[in-house]
Motif scaffolding. Structure first.
Motif, mmCIF file in Angstrom:
data_model
loop_
_atom_site.group_PDB
_atom_site.id
_atom_site.type_symbol
_atom_site.label_atom_id
_atom_site.label_comp_id
_atom_site.label_asym_id
_atom_site.label_seq_id
_atom_site.Cartn_x
_atom_site.Cartn_y
_atom_site.Cartn_z
ATOM 1 N N GLN A 160 -4.471 0.231 5.812
ATOM 2 C CA GLN A 160 -3.589 0.795 4.791
ATOM 3 C C GLN A 160 -3.058 -0.251 3.814
ATOM 4 O O GLN A 160 -2.972 0.009 2.617
ATOM 5 C CB GLN A 160 -2.401 1.500 5.477
ATOM 6 C CG GLN A 160 -2.805 2.732 6.270
ATOM 7 C CD GLN A 160 -1.626 3.315 7.031
ATOM 8 O OE1 GLN A 160 -0.666 2.599 7.345
ATOM 9 N NE2 GLN A 160 -1.684 4.612 7.317
ATOM 10 N N TYR A 161 -2.709 -1.460 4.339
ATOM 11 C CA TYR A 161 -1.970 -2.423 3.520
ATOM 12 C C TYR A 161 -2.650 -3.793 3.405
ATOM 13 O O TYR A 161 -2.092 -4.691 2.796
ATOM 14 C CB TYR A 161 -0.554 -2.618 4.106
ATOM 15 C CG TYR A 161 0.190 -1.322 4.262
ATOM 16 C CD1 TYR A 161 0.601 -0.583 3.145
ATOM 17 C CD2 TYR A 161 0.473 -0.827 5.530
ATOM 18 C CE1 TYR A 161 1.283 0.621 3.299
ATOM 19 C CE2 TYR A 161 1.150 0.367 5.691
ATOM 20 C CZ TYR A 161 1.551 1.091 4.572
ATOM 21 O OH TYR A 161 2.213 2.276 4.713
ATOM 22 N N ARG B 279 -14.211 9.050 5.706
ATOM 23 C CA ARG B 279 -13.017 9.064 6.542
ATOM 24 C C ARG B 279 -13.264 9.826 7.833
ATOM 25 O O ARG B 279 -12.778 9.435 8.901
ATOM 26 C CB ARG B 279 -11.846 9.656 5.765
ATOM 27 C CG ARG B 279 -11.378 8.746 4.618
ATOM 28 C CD ARG B 279 -10.421 9.484 3.671
ATOM 29 N NE ARG B 279 -9.833 8.580 2.699
ATOM 30 C CZ ARG B 279 -10.459 8.144 1.628
ATOM 31 N NH1 ARG B 279 -11.701 8.558 1.371
ATOM 32 N NH2 ARG B 279 -9.844 7.326 0.797
ATOM 33 N N THR C 70 -6.142 9.051 5.248
ATOM 34 C CA THR C 70 -6.105 9.300 3.799
ATOM 35 C C THR C 70 -5.856 8.029 2.993
ATOM 36 O O THR C 70 -6.276 7.933 1.841
ATOM 37 C CB THR C 70 -5.011 10.327 3.472
ATOM 38 O OG1 THR C 70 -3.751 9.862 3.991
ATOM 39 C CG2 THR C 70 -5.352 11.689 4.065
ATOM 40 N N ASN C 71 -5.139 7.067 3.580
ATOM 41 C CA ASN C 71 -4.826 5.820 2.868
ATOM 42 C C ASN C 71 -5.688 4.681 3.396
ATOM 43 O O ASN C 71 -5.474 4.193 4.515
ATOM 44 C CB ASN C 71 -3.333 5.484 3.026
ATOM 45 C CG ASN C 71 -2.973 4.207 2.268
ATOM 46 O OD1 ASN C 71 -3.767 3.670 1.486
ATOM 47 N ND2 ASN C 71 -1.754 3.732 2.499
ATOM 48 N N HIS D 137 -6.319 1.982 1.159
ATOM 49 C CA HIS D 137 -6.199 0.958 0.129
ATOM 50 C C HIS D 137 -6.360 -0.451 0.697
ATOM 51 O O HIS D 137 -6.786 -1.367 -0.002
ATOM 52 C CB HIS D 137 -4.815 1.070 -0.551
ATOM 53 C CG HIS D 137 -4.769 2.095 -1.624
ATOM 54 N ND1 HIS D 137 -4.208 3.346 -1.444
ATOM 55 C CD2 HIS D 137 -5.224 2.083 -2.907
ATOM 56 C CE1 HIS D 137 -4.302 4.048 -2.544
ATOM 57 N NE2 HIS D 137 -4.921 3.312 -3.455
ATOM 58 N N THR E 233 -10.846 3.267 -5.441
ATOM 59 C CA THR E 233 -9.847 2.257 -5.094
ATOM 60 C C THR E 233 -9.707 2.016 -3.601
ATOM 61 O O THR E 233 -8.944 1.144 -3.194
ATOM 62 C CB THR E 233 -8.475 2.683 -5.653
ATOM 63 O OG1 THR E 233 -8.138 3.986 -5.136
ATOM 64 C CG2 THR E 233 -8.512 2.721 -7.173
ATOM 65 N N HIS E 234 -10.419 2.773 -2.779
ATOM 66 C CA HIS E 234 -10.279 2.612 -1.337
ATOM 67 C C HIS E 234 -11.514 1.935 -0.743
ATOM 68 O O HIS E 234 -11.442 0.801 -0.260
ATOM 69 C CB HIS E 234 -10.047 3.976 -0.670
ATOM 70 C CG HIS E 234 -8.750 4.612 -1.032
ATOM 71 N ND1 HIS E 234 -7.845 5.060 -0.078
ATOM 72 C CD2 HIS E 234 -8.178 4.900 -2.235
ATOM 73 C CE1 HIS E 234 -6.790 5.582 -0.677
ATOM 74 N NE2 HIS E 234 -6.980 5.504 -2.003
#
Length: 844
Positions: A80-81, A119, A133-134, A136, A172-173
């Motif tokens: 995610q981060y 995913r 879903t995230n 990034h 972007t992912h």
């Protein structure tokens, strides 16, 4: 743990362990090749391979990787981060997570038919019930990895640069992962099927591109394969395609699956022998009889006609030869960068099309080759005349060649810098060890330096399609052992030894170490570094040529007489291999005391070791240089215990060589080979005192009743024979220098002249037999020297008289002057000594 009869594989258990293994396998730059990374292939099979296991352990490797990921508490947050753990100098601490994202893409096989399919596959593989879903963090970690690699490369660490692709703004992912994941299994199957339709396409890149172009435009082709193919097509048509290109590596892999043997690079070298006659060498020296008289035969030999680098050019009917030394020229499949000179070869079908070009072609079997080297401009004119526009559209082997290897480094002496094969256009050189990149430059297609280069550099093209990392050192490393199979071959002999008397030094030398540099120290370092296992005559001459030009063969003889090299005739076919002389301490008598003379191959590092060891043991080391800079320095010592110095250096102590006796009539070693069917390759021209190619005899010479010819086996399967035919006898030799001595003896003409303190050669070729030269080296403590075509030995009067007894009639200025001088100067009476007859002459 034991499963059945086999041990279970040892696999990484933590994500930290996987990070270390994957960093080493995917990011490290190996020796030489450090191309930028443009894609990754992460599959269960590659995971097993990176762990050092066979493909059969792919399932186990995948299971261990999954277990380590599930056990890591930071997995979800990283996705995610981005990276949570700080990187170290050895690992980025995000690669294992990114490899996980690539593995999921490979399991989808590049097919994304539904939104959210990636995913869903990620959750299914981890056996985790969540939507993901995230993601990034995946894109963030790709940027973090690229930045970490840049910082490590700037610090001089051996890593490869990561080229991040340009992705759509909305991706972007997982956009970077999708573009960097290559190849898929579908890609490999598609390419194998296409290659199977035409068996030659895997080794003909131009034909392959034409065949695949419409296929790659089909919608079923994966995005990664399309991008790789387009990049390869552009590189090929601009002359920048490399065998290391990711698409070409996939071609070779697919051709193997299609049942085709992957093409290999071939080696073809054109050598000029002592008489300027060309021969062609294929492959390695000891692989068999790989020498050819004609280029047409050489290009048709296996390993050349079907080679990766030369095969396509041979089929076009053109080859390019660039110089790796004036006597040695290496074949290439494309025009070399730079201004030349070059040799150009064309097949017989093109000879009618090159009329009017300002150069002459000489026939060589079914091919023709330029009679003289030509500049690059004429090469371009010939290509234009032939209508060849795609000479550079080949898959290049980009790398450093024709240099001198010192372990994993290159010798950084300016005259011996390697050639950057396959490079063209702008080349960027950067220092990666904190030094100045200006030390090494790319000028007119060549690597250049003003002084010795010592350091590590990154060499790449301006567009970063390829990158090579190279380290340079100024001096050769010391070989710990000299024990290759070549050393078991008998050394060349020219004079039969029957005496049991050891040679003694005839001079007293004051102890002095002359630090004066000598002209060809760089050549000595290059020869020493290249010859640990032995070196062929052609390769040796190409190294010498870069230092002394057209005097290479004379310099080779100097090295033999100075004990640096031993020539060893090959047992089953033509040619000689040269091995380094084992460093040894020769016991001699000097001024009534024992002294030591160093023999063998002694480069700068060994020379320094010797001087240090002698000084530490309280002795005096001496280093003596001839007035001629071409001669090797002669080193030795006195005031030390030989056995103690021997243990310190690891060099054996040997007795002085036997002092030759007899005369040239009975002691020169002849050959019993009849030479039936051999062909005359060259003849001795008495008017200039040297061999000339061809069978003609100079009618203007004073004495044509004695002839000397060189006979060569038509298939090059046996050693050359030098035949002397005189008034009363015909004698044959394998040694060129022994034959010259015998020819002058039978012609009753002197070959040398004694002039004060020198023995000077009167002809353009010829030397003392090796055994006599070795004894003379002990007597005089000097090595032979040559300047241009002048060859001489530094000798005193008593040495010249001794030589005259061994070579009667071959030394001018001895019989009438020197002997009489010795006899008349040794008068009886107070204060005078009686003359003594010793070693075949009068001495005081």
């Amino acid at each position: 743990m034991i499963e059945g009869d086999q041990l279970s594989p040892v696999l990484p258990t933590t994500l930290h362990d996987w990070e270390l293994i994957l960093t080493r396998a995917l990011l490290h730059a190996d020796s030489g090749d450090s191309d930028a990374i443009r894609s990754f292939e992460v599959t269960p099979e590659t995971l097993a391979m990176h762990c050092g296991l066979d493909m059969e352990y792919a399932e186990a490797a995948e299971a261990a990787f999954k277990k380590a990921l599930r056990a890591d508490p930071d997995l979800i947050r990283c996705l995610q981060y981005g990276r949570l753990k700080a990187p170290t100098n050895e690992q980025p601490n995000c690669l294992a997570m990114l490899a996980f994202s690539l593995l999921v893409d490979s399991l989808l096989d590049g097919v994304y038919e539904e939104k959210g399919q990636y995913r869903a596959k990620l959750a299914e593989w981890l056996s985790i019930d969540r939507s993901f879903t995230n993601l990034h963090g995946i894109a963030m970690m790709w940027k973090q990895l690229a930045a970490w690699l840049e910082s490590r490369i700037a610090a001089g660490a051996p890593f490869r640069r990561l080229i991040l692709p340009v992705i759509p703004a909305s991706w972007t992912h997982i956009g970077y992962t999708r573009f960097l994941s290559f190849p898929t299994k579908r890609d490999i199957r598609l390419l194998s099927k296409q290659i199977d339709r035409g068996t030659s396409t895997s080794i003909d890149p131009v034909s392959l591109v034409w065949q695949l172009d419409p296929v790659m435009r089909a919608s079923s082709t994966s995005h990664g394969l399309k991008v790789a193919f387009e990049d390869f097509k552009i590189a090929l048509r601009s002359g920048a395609a490399s065998v290391d290109h990711r698409f070409w590596r996939l071609v070779l892999r697919a051709s193997t699956l299609a049942g085709l043997a992957p093409p290999k690079a071939g080696s073809l070298v054109m050598d000029f022998d002592e008489d300027g006659i060309r021969h062609y060498r294929v492959g390695q020296l000891l692989e068999g009889n790989n020498a050819f008289n004609w280029l047409g035969s050489a290009v048709a030999s296996p390993g050349v006609a079907d080679s990766l680098n030369l095969g396509p050019s041979i089929r076009r009917g053109i080859l390019f030869f660039r110089s790796s030394g004036l006597a040695s020229w290496a074949a290439a499949g494309e025009p070399s960068p730079g201004v030349g000179p070059f040799h150009l070869a064309i097949s017989s079908r093109h000879i009618g099309s090159v009329r009017g070009v300002c150069t002459e072609f000489a026939p060589s079997g079914s091919w023709f080759i330029t009679a003289c080297p030509i500049p690059g401009l004429i090469v371009e004119n010939v290509l234009t005349q032939l209508g060849i526009t795609n000479a550079k559209q080949t898959v290049r082997v980009i790398g450093l060649v024709d240099g001198v290897r010192v372990g994993n480094c290159w010798l950084g002496q300016p005259r011996y810098l390697p050639h950057l094969e396959g490079a063209s256009g702008e080349v960027v050189i950067e220092s990666v060890d904190g030094g100045s990149s200006e030390r090494l430059a790319w000028i007119n297609g060549e690597l250049r330096a003003d002084d010795a280069v010592d350091g590590q550099f990154s060499i790449s093209d301006a567009a970063a399609h390829w990158t090579r990392r190279a380290s340079f050192v100024a001096l050769a490393d010391v070989h710990t052992t000299l024990s290759a199979s070549a050393y078991s071959l008998p050394a060349q002999a020219e004079w039969m030894e029957t005496t049991s008397r050891r040679c003694e030094c005839s001079h007293v030398l004051a102890g002095k170490w002359d630090d004066t540099p000598y002209a060809n120290q760089d050549m000595i370092e290059a020869l020493y570094a290249s010859s640990r296992s032995g070196i062929s005559e052609g390769d040796l001459i190409s190294i010498i040529d870069r230092a002394v030009g057209s005097f290479g063969w004379q310099t080779l003889r100097l090295l033999q007489e100075a004990s640096f090299f031993d020539a060893r005739p090959l047992a089953r076919w033509r040619g000689r291999i040269f091995t380094l002389g084992q460093p040894r301490l020769v016991k001699i008598r000097m001024g009534g005391s024992t002294a030591l003379l160093v023999s063998g191959a002694v480069p700068a590092r060994l020379e320094a070791d010797f001087r240090t060891a002698v000084t530490l043991q309280g002795g005096i080391a001496f280093r003596r240089l001839s007035k001629e800079s071409s001669a090797l320095p002669l080193i030795g010592a006195f005031g030390v215990v030989p056995e103690i110095l021997s243990r310190a250096l690891g060099w054996p102590v040997v007795d002085a060589p036997f002092q030759p006796d007899g005369t040239v009539v009975s002691r020169l070693i002849e050959t019993k080979v009849s030479g039936e069917g051999y062909q005359v390759s060259s003849h001795w021209d008495w008017s200039v005192g040297r061999f000339r190619s061809g069978v003609g005899i100079d009618e203007s010479c004073i004495d044509t009743s004695v002839t000397l010819v060189r006979l060569v086996h038509p298939g090059l399967r046996d050693h050359d024979i030098y035949r002397v035919q005189g008034h009363k006898s015909i004698r044959s030799f394998h040694s060129r220098h022994a034959a010259i001595l015998d020819a002058y003896l039978q012609a009753e003409r002197p070959l040398f002249r004694f002039d004060q303190d020198h023995l000077v050669r009167l002809a353009s070729e010829g030397a003392l037999p090796l055994e006599i030269s070795a004894a003379l080296r002990v007597r005089t403590l000097f090595n032979a020297a040559c300047t241009g075509r002048s060859w001489r030995y530094e000798v005193a009067k008593q040495d010249a008289v001794w030589l005259a007894g061994l070579l009667p009639g071959l030394i001018d200025g001895i019989r009438d002057e020197s002997v009489m001088d010795v006899a008349t100067s040794c008068r009886r009476g107070r204060g005078y000594r009686r003359p003594i007859w010793s070693d075949g002459g009068l001495v005081e």
